[in-house]
Enzyme design. Sequence first.
Site, PDB file in Angstrom:
ATOM      1  N   SER A 142      12.854  28.475  16.622  1.00  0.00           N
ATOM      2  CA  SER A 142      14.228  27.730  16.457  1.00  0.00           C
ATOM      3  C   SER A 142      13.233  26.533  14.564  1.00  0.00           C
ATOM      4  O   SER A 142      11.723  26.819  14.111  1.00  0.00           O
ATOM      5  CB  SER A 142      13.587  26.141  17.312  1.00  0.00           C
ATOM      6  OG  SER A 142      12.580  25.625  17.165  1.00  0.00           O
ATOM      7  N   LYS A 143      13.544  25.578  14.267  1.00  0.00           N
ATOM      8  CA  LYS A 143      13.824  24.974  13.206  1.00  0.00           C
ATOM      9  C   LYS A 143      11.941  24.014  13.156  1.00  0.00           C
ATOM     10  O   LYS A 143      12.133  23.901  14.694  1.00  0.00           O
ATOM     11  CB  LYS A 143      14.639  23.766  12.905  1.00  0.00           C
ATOM     12  CG  LYS A 143      15.155  24.689  11.560  1.00  0.00           C
ATOM     13  CD  LYS A 143      16.290  23.608  10.916  1.00  0.00           C
ATOM     14  CE  LYS A 143      16.946  23.807   9.412  1.00  0.00           C
ATOM     15  NZ  LYS A 143      17.801  24.944   8.905  1.00  0.00           N
ATOM     16  N   ARG A 144      11.801  23.082  12.416  1.00  0.00           N
ATOM     17  CA  ARG A 144      10.466  22.901  12.593  1.00  0.00           C
ATOM     18  C   ARG A 144       9.075  23.697  12.737  1.00  0.00           C
ATOM     19  O   ARG A 144       8.150  23.892  12.579  1.00  0.00           O
ATOM     20  CB  ARG A 144      10.728  21.750  13.806  1.00  0.00           C
ATOM     21  CG  ARG A 144      11.071  20.684  13.962  1.00  0.00           C
ATOM     22  CD  ARG A 144      10.373  19.150  13.226  1.00  0.00           C
ATOM     23  NE  ARG A 144      12.060  18.217  12.286  1.00  0.00           N
ATOM     24  CZ  ARG A 144      11.642  18.884  11.295  1.00  0.00           C
ATOM     25  NH1 ARG A 144      10.773  19.170  10.482  1.00  0.00           N
ATOM     26  NH2 ARG A 144      12.427  17.860  10.432  1.00  0.00           N
ATOM     27  N   GLN A 145       9.433  24.889  13.006  1.00  0.00           N
ATOM     28  CA  GLN A 145       8.401  26.081  13.294  1.00  0.00           C
ATOM     29  C   GLN A 145       8.987  26.285  11.957  1.00  0.00           C
ATOM     30  O   GLN A 145       8.607  27.559  12.564  1.00  0.00           O
ATOM     31  CB  GLN A 145       8.448  26.506  14.687  1.00  0.00           C
ATOM     32  CG  GLN A 145       8.147  25.696  15.804  1.00  0.00           C
ATOM     33  CD  GLN A 145       7.166  26.044  16.470  1.00  0.00           C
ATOM     34  OE1 GLN A 145       6.841  26.788  17.038  1.00  0.00           O
ATOM     35  NE2 GLN A 145       8.062  25.165  18.293  1.00  0.00           N
TER      36      GLN A 145
END
Length: 480
Positions: free
Chosen positions: A255-258
């Site tokens: 996912s995004k954020r990572q």
Amino acid sequence: MSTENIRVRFAPSPTGFLHVGGLRTALYNVLFARKHGGSAVLRIEDTDRSRYVEGAVENLLSTLEWAGLRFDEGPEQGGASGPYVQSERSDLYRAHAEQLLAEGKAYRCFCSPDELAASRERQLAEKKDPTYDRRCRMLSEAEISEKRDAGLPFTVRMKVPLAGQLQFRDLVRGDITVHYDVIDDQVLLKSDGYPTYHLANVVDDHHMQISHVIRGEEWLPSTAKHMLLYEFFGWAPPQFAHLPLLLNQDRSKLSKRQGDVAVEDYREKGYLPEALINFVALLGWNPGDDREMFTLAELEKEFSLERVGKAGAVFDVEKLKWFNGQYLRALPAEDLVEICGPWMREAGFDTTDPARTRSVVSSLTNYLTLPSDITEHLGLFTGGPVHITGEEAQNLVADAPAQQVFTRFVELAAELEDWRGESIKAMIKAIQKDTGVKGKQLFMPLRLALTAEEHGPDLGMIAELLGRDETISRIRAQLR
RNA sequence: GCGCCCAUCGACUAGAGGCCUAGGUCGUCAGCCUUUCACGCUGAAAACACGGGUUCGAAUCCCGUUGGGCGCACCA
């Protein structure tokens, strides 16, 4: 495996950008189709009006094209099973929902979203499983007519059997059993008249004659609902193959954020499509031997669902970088110049001299993982006075042997016939002979004088690219 | 919570009962190459989650435990 009429589909929803997991799913679908001489269909699943994103479809198409993935049928190229955009197929879904309604395999649900949400919260608070209580399933004909006459909005839910179980075979996971009592009466048609994924994908896969559904593992639990729908309609279901998920470093679903998850992110950073494809192909699939470098064409030959693993795979950017470096270095010089050009110009480097630009790029090839890396090394070839920092380096340049070398260098450089890397290196050899200074004592001061750096590409090459005048002037600048 | 799925080096993985002293690749470390760095080459450290079975023999089969992931929307 039977090869007649193999048809697969990649069915993204245009809610933004193409996820790298989606890219891999698209890739595996295309590979499977090519391997078996079948067709790959691209279908846009845009039945959620609230998540419509401007330009998302165009972006999706251009990204897939960039990656080199071609579809036989889809919104652009058309085909016999169109339209390939679900929002243009609403009538079809509605008709099928009506059919289920008429056959008693589905029912109208008049519960409002608020009621359902409240019910869900209540159940959660009581530590119960949040499931729909099926209250509208028991509605009498009279009650239904009454609500309909009152103009109450409704959804259509499928009537899942209250007991029993369902089994299906997954091509990568084997037999899977699901009990009906854990399946909700899934909404098939929303109150806005659009279908949910479950209805739309089953109806479309059937009408588009999809033979194999290759999708992410997140769909595994709801496959039972889909199987039930095939049964309701009396259709032969396609074969299913659920791919292991792509994971973050912490093993949660990518996912995004990572880190970057959009293919566009990698594209913008200068990753080559060949590298991304090669890397992502190996996330969940392997050829069964030690080979790791694969072109798309080779993958099309080698791919098989039998060799797809079951466990999730961490998306390790380090390995992607390695692949990219490999592909970058394998590129013909002209191509590399073309790819690096924009980055160089953006960094203020003058690329108007093709020969010189090409030499600069060639001398730096081994330092690149991404094309943008080149900007970090351009300073070696740009004008301006050189500032040697660090006491040790300054001493090295000021030492007597270095000064001797510099003096002789200036003398010989002025007279050197052709100013090329090879001859410059020969000249340095001559300086060694004349001055008796050699090895590190000889080369390091020169390197420092020319670039202020202790490391870098071949000295002769650097001097050549700097040009005679600039080279001499930089050496002179270090003369005491 | 319930359901489904999964489980080999830090990461991607090979392994379909004896070929395993568990192989390859990335990363890490060391050596070599090089004026230097990088590239390249060579080598090293590094894993079968645990417990029970089954079997002459298990990383491989079965059961359980633990761990992890996904799902449980009028989202896909």
